[in-house]
Design a protein around this motif. Structure first.
Motif, PDB file in Angstrom:
ATOM      1  N   TRP A   7      43.675  45.407  37.445  1.00 65.12           N
ATOM      2  CA  TRP A   7      44.134  46.610  36.744  1.00 65.12           C
ATOM      3  C   TRP A   7      45.416  47.132  37.369  1.00 65.12           C
ATOM      4  O   TRP A   7      45.785  48.287  37.174  1.00 65.12           O
ATOM      5  CB  TRP A   7      43.058  47.689  36.757  1.00 65.12           C
ATOM      6  CG  TRP A   7      41.824  47.301  36.017  1.00 65.12           C
ATOM      7  CD1 TRP A   7      41.726  46.962  34.690  1.00 65.12           C
ATOM      8  CD2 TRP A   7      40.492  47.200  36.537  1.00 65.12           C
ATOM      9  NE1 TRP A   7      40.432  46.654  34.367  1.00 65.12           N
ATOM     10  CE2 TRP A   7      39.645  46.798  35.486  1.00 65.12           C
ATOM     11  CE3 TRP A   7      39.942  47.423  37.786  1.00 65.12           C
ATOM     12  CZ2 TRP A   7      38.280  46.614  35.650  1.00 65.12           C
ATOM     13  CZ3 TRP A   7      38.579  47.241  37.955  1.00 65.12           C
ATOM     14  CH2 TRP A   7      37.773  46.841  36.898  1.00 65.12           C
TER      15      TRP A   7
ATOM     16  N   GLY B 185      48.207  50.298  35.364  1.00 67.55           N
ATOM     17  CA  GLY B 185      47.077  49.607  34.758  1.00 67.55           C
ATOM     18  C   GLY B 185      47.377  48.128  34.612  1.00 67.55           C
ATOM     19  O   GLY B 185      48.466  47.646  34.914  1.00 67.55           O
TER      20      GLY B 185
ATOM     21  N   SER C 132      45.458  44.258  32.609  1.00 72.98           N
ATOM     22  CA  SER C 132      46.551  43.370  32.943  1.00 72.98           C
ATOM     23  C   SER C 132      47.763  43.518  32.025  1.00 72.98           C
ATOM     24  O   SER C 132      48.802  42.912  32.274  1.00 72.98           O
ATOM     25  CB  SER C 132      46.053  41.916  32.900  1.00 72.98           C
ATOM     26  OG  SER C 132      45.590  41.574  31.610  1.00 72.98           O
TER      27      SER C 132
ATOM     28  N   ASP D 185      42.813  41.658  26.253  1.00 78.32           N
ATOM     29  CA  ASP D 185      41.740  42.449  26.858  1.00 78.32           C
ATOM     30  C   ASP D 185      40.483  41.608  27.006  1.00 78.32           C
ATOM     31  O   ASP D 185      40.021  40.992  26.044  1.00 78.32           O
ATOM     32  CB  ASP D 185      41.451  43.659  25.957  1.00 78.32           C
ATOM     33  CG  ASP D 185      40.588  44.729  26.604  1.00 78.32           C
ATOM     34  OD1 ASP D 185      39.508  44.392  27.114  1.00 78.32           O
ATOM     35  OD2 ASP D 185      40.976  45.905  26.562  1.00 78.32           O
TER      36      ASP D 185
ATOM     37  N   SER E 253      41.897  45.206  29.618  1.00 82.91           N
ATOM     38  CA  SER E 253      43.321  44.969  29.873  1.00 82.91           C
ATOM     39  C   SER E 253      44.269  45.527  28.829  1.00 82.91           C
ATOM     40  O   SER E 253      45.478  45.609  29.075  1.00 82.91           O
ATOM     41  CB  SER E 253      43.582  43.465  30.050  1.00 82.91           C
ATOM     42  OG  SER E 253      43.074  43.021  31.274  1.00 82.91           O
TER      43      SER E 253
ATOM     44  N   VAL F 111      42.821  49.965  29.575  1.00 81.19           N
ATOM     45  CA  VAL F 111      43.073  50.578  30.879  1.00 81.19           C
ATOM     46  C   VAL F 111      44.543  50.961  31.054  1.00 81.19           C
ATOM     47  O   VAL F 111      44.853  52.097  31.428  1.00 81.19           O
ATOM     48  CB  VAL F 111      42.578  49.667  32.017  1.00 81.19           C
ATOM     49  CG1 VAL F 111      43.015  50.205  33.370  1.00 81.19           C
ATOM     50  CG2 VAL F 111      41.060  49.533  31.953  1.00 81.19           C
TER      51      VAL F 111
ATOM     52  N   MET G  33      38.211  54.602  32.017  1.00 82.62           N
ATOM     53  CA  MET G  33      38.150  54.398  33.468  1.00 82.62           C
ATOM     54  C   MET G  33      37.679  55.695  34.112  1.00 82.62           C
ATOM     55  O   MET G  33      37.758  56.767  33.503  1.00 82.62           O
ATOM     56  CB  MET G  33      39.511  53.993  34.019  1.00 82.62           C
ATOM     57  CG  MET G  33      39.953  52.589  33.654  1.00 82.62           C
ATOM     58  SD  MET G  33      38.956  51.282  34.410  1.00 82.62           S
ATOM     59  CE  MET G  33      39.953  50.885  35.848  1.00 82.62           C
TER      60      MET G  33
END
Length: 490
Positions: free
Chosen positions: A133, A154, A156, A176, A180, A183, A396
């Motif tokens: 993240w 954040g 990826s 995601d 990904s 976040v 999160m």
């Protein structure tokens, strides 16, 4: 074009301006390029620049519009996550050994974006193997959060979220599996949509140097990112639809319309925390404000329901299935070490870290059993969505945190109101939608006392992606949405 009026406009607004000849595609591309050149030495969101071809595509878009042609993205500047194959540009996924890998053909979604007239200006930074993240790697360095350069954007899809927040085009593409898309949208105050599993074909979103073949990457999806909800729908319409190479398995039905057209029609189950992974006071406060605001508009809000699947049980199942998938690509020595560690676990160790270890060592027989559990979970969600139209919950537990590049993520800690929690346990909240394959739209809902973005995800019914996106747009219309970062709003 410093201080341009176009930098933070939405894709929908830019399309209208292009159609009305208030601006040209070349001017929009030049504006985005100028912002990247002015600001990105601080943010480092754009790891691969493709300005020359982008300006060429913008000129072609202007010429096409002059001929009377149209396209959903015609002339719109955008970026794409580094993990997508774009012919002629490197695709590394952050792996130093792949720094010279250059695919010869576009990913299917990239072809669809180009065919719709999109102007791709570059690729955005990612963590090593898309596995964090935080967005840093030894090839391209570290991407910083535009709201606080000392914090993560954040991951990826962190480079994409940071690029949107900084005004580098109105759209981006991300992916995601562990949050990904959602976040980085949360941490950078933008919008993202995790589509229903397999709605958007992933061909060409492939770890190098693997060939771009149709591939069922369990749990993983690709999807749109933007600065408003309507733009998510626009880009989703471009990239969704069956892959012609696997027409027998992809979804062909048109997505149903949203369940309601106004806020007062929605029935929402709202969750703000859970003992398994509590959320910070600032996150709970923002969600509480949203609940009060929605209640005033006539949204039917419930805080508890016996229909909601058990969060702890489904999270443990998600940890096992996720790590079973990811562990298949571990190096032999890492895999052997994980298997040994899993074998040494006590039977009554139900920690999420233990479940991740068990997942890496999962046999095919046990995976089939776990998959049966996922089928039952999907049935529970179907039942829930007979009584509710959406579930609003955290993405999160905290706003963006300071960079932490220590090698062993299991030894990292995330501080939640003074209490340390295991860093990878944060997978719990993204997993609520990932494991059953449900669509989820991440939206900003405010700023923390420190000025950091806070958001939520709106989880919707299977294949009803338009419902959470519509609810996101109505919330945005009523209460506001993206707020530019103060140091990059010029």
């Amino acid at each position: 074009m410093a201080n341009s009026q176009w930098s933070f406009k939405t894709a929908v607004e830019l399309s209208a301006a292009l159609a009305a000849k208030h601006v040209s595609a070349v001017e929009l591309a030049q504006d985005a390029v100028a912002r990247i050149e002015r600001h990105d030495s601080k943010i480092n969101a754009i790891c691969v620049r493709d300005f020359e071809r982008g300006l060429e595509a913008a000129r072609a878009a202007d010429a096409a519009r002059a001929r009377g042609e149209t396209g959903l993205l015609l002339g719109l500047p955008l970026t794409v996550k580094e993990s997508y194959n774009v012919a002629g540009l490197p695709t590394t996924w952050g792996f130093p050994a792949q720094k010279d890998f250059v695919p010869s053909e576009d990913a299917l979604s990239i072809s669809r974006v180009k065919n719709a007239g999109g102007v791709i200006l570059g690729k955005t930074n990612v963590p090593l193997g898309l596995g964090d993240w935080q967005s840093y790697n030894d090839i391209y360095g570290t991407t910083n959060n535009p709201y606080d350069l000392g914090r993560t954007p954040g991951g990826s899809s962190g480079g994409s979220a940071a690029a949107l927040a900084a005004g580098y085009g109105s759209l981006s593409l991300g992916s995601d599996i562990g949050g990904s898309l959602r976040v980085p949208a949360f941490h950078c105050g933008v919008y993202a949509h995790k589509p229903t599993f397999a709605l958007v074909p992933p061909r060409g979103h492939t770890p190098p140097p693997l060939p771009p073949l149709p591939l069922d990457r369990d749990l993983a999806v690709i999807g749109p990112m933007a600065r408003c909800a309507a733009d998510l729908a626009l880009l989703l319409d471009v990239i969704a639809g069956p892959d012609p190479l696997e027409a027998g398995t992809a979804y062909k039905l048109a997505l149903p319309p949203p369940r309601h057209g106004e806020l007062h029609g929605f029935r929402v189950l709202l969750i703000d925390s859970d003992p398994l992974l509590p959320t910070a006071k600032s996150v709970r406060a923002a969600i509480e404000k949203l609940a009060v605001d929605l209640g005033k508009t006539g949204v039917k809000i419930e805080r508890h329901s016996p229909l909601l699947p058990d969060f702890a049980a489904s999270t443990r199942l998600y940890m096992r299935m996720l790590l079973s998938f990811l562990g298949a690509t571990f190096a032999p020595e890492s895999y052997a070490g994980a298997k040994a560690a899993a074998a040494a676990l006590a039977d009554d160790d139900l920690s999420l870290a233990a479940e991740r270890l068990r997942g890496i060592a999962l046999s095919h027989r046990d995976w089939v059993t776990a998959d049966g559990g996922r089928a039952r979970l999907r049935a529970q969600w179907r039942e829930l969505f007979k009584s509710f139209d959406a579930v609003i919950c955290p993405v999160m537990p905290t706003p963006a945190y300071p960079h932490d590049h220590s090698a062993d993520q299991e030894k990292r800690r995330i501080n939640i109101d003074g209490q340390d929690h295991v860093y990878p346990d944060q997978l719990a909240w993204p997993g609520i939608a990932t494991l059953p394959g449900l669509p989820a739209t991440a939206i900003p809902i405010g700023l923390s006392p420190e000025g950091l973005p806070i958001g939520v995800q709106i989880v919707g019914p299977w294949l009803e992606d338009r419902t959470p996106i519509k609810l996101a747009g109505l919330i945005e219309r009523e209460f506001g949405g993206f707020v530019p970062p103060p140091d990059f709003d010029d």
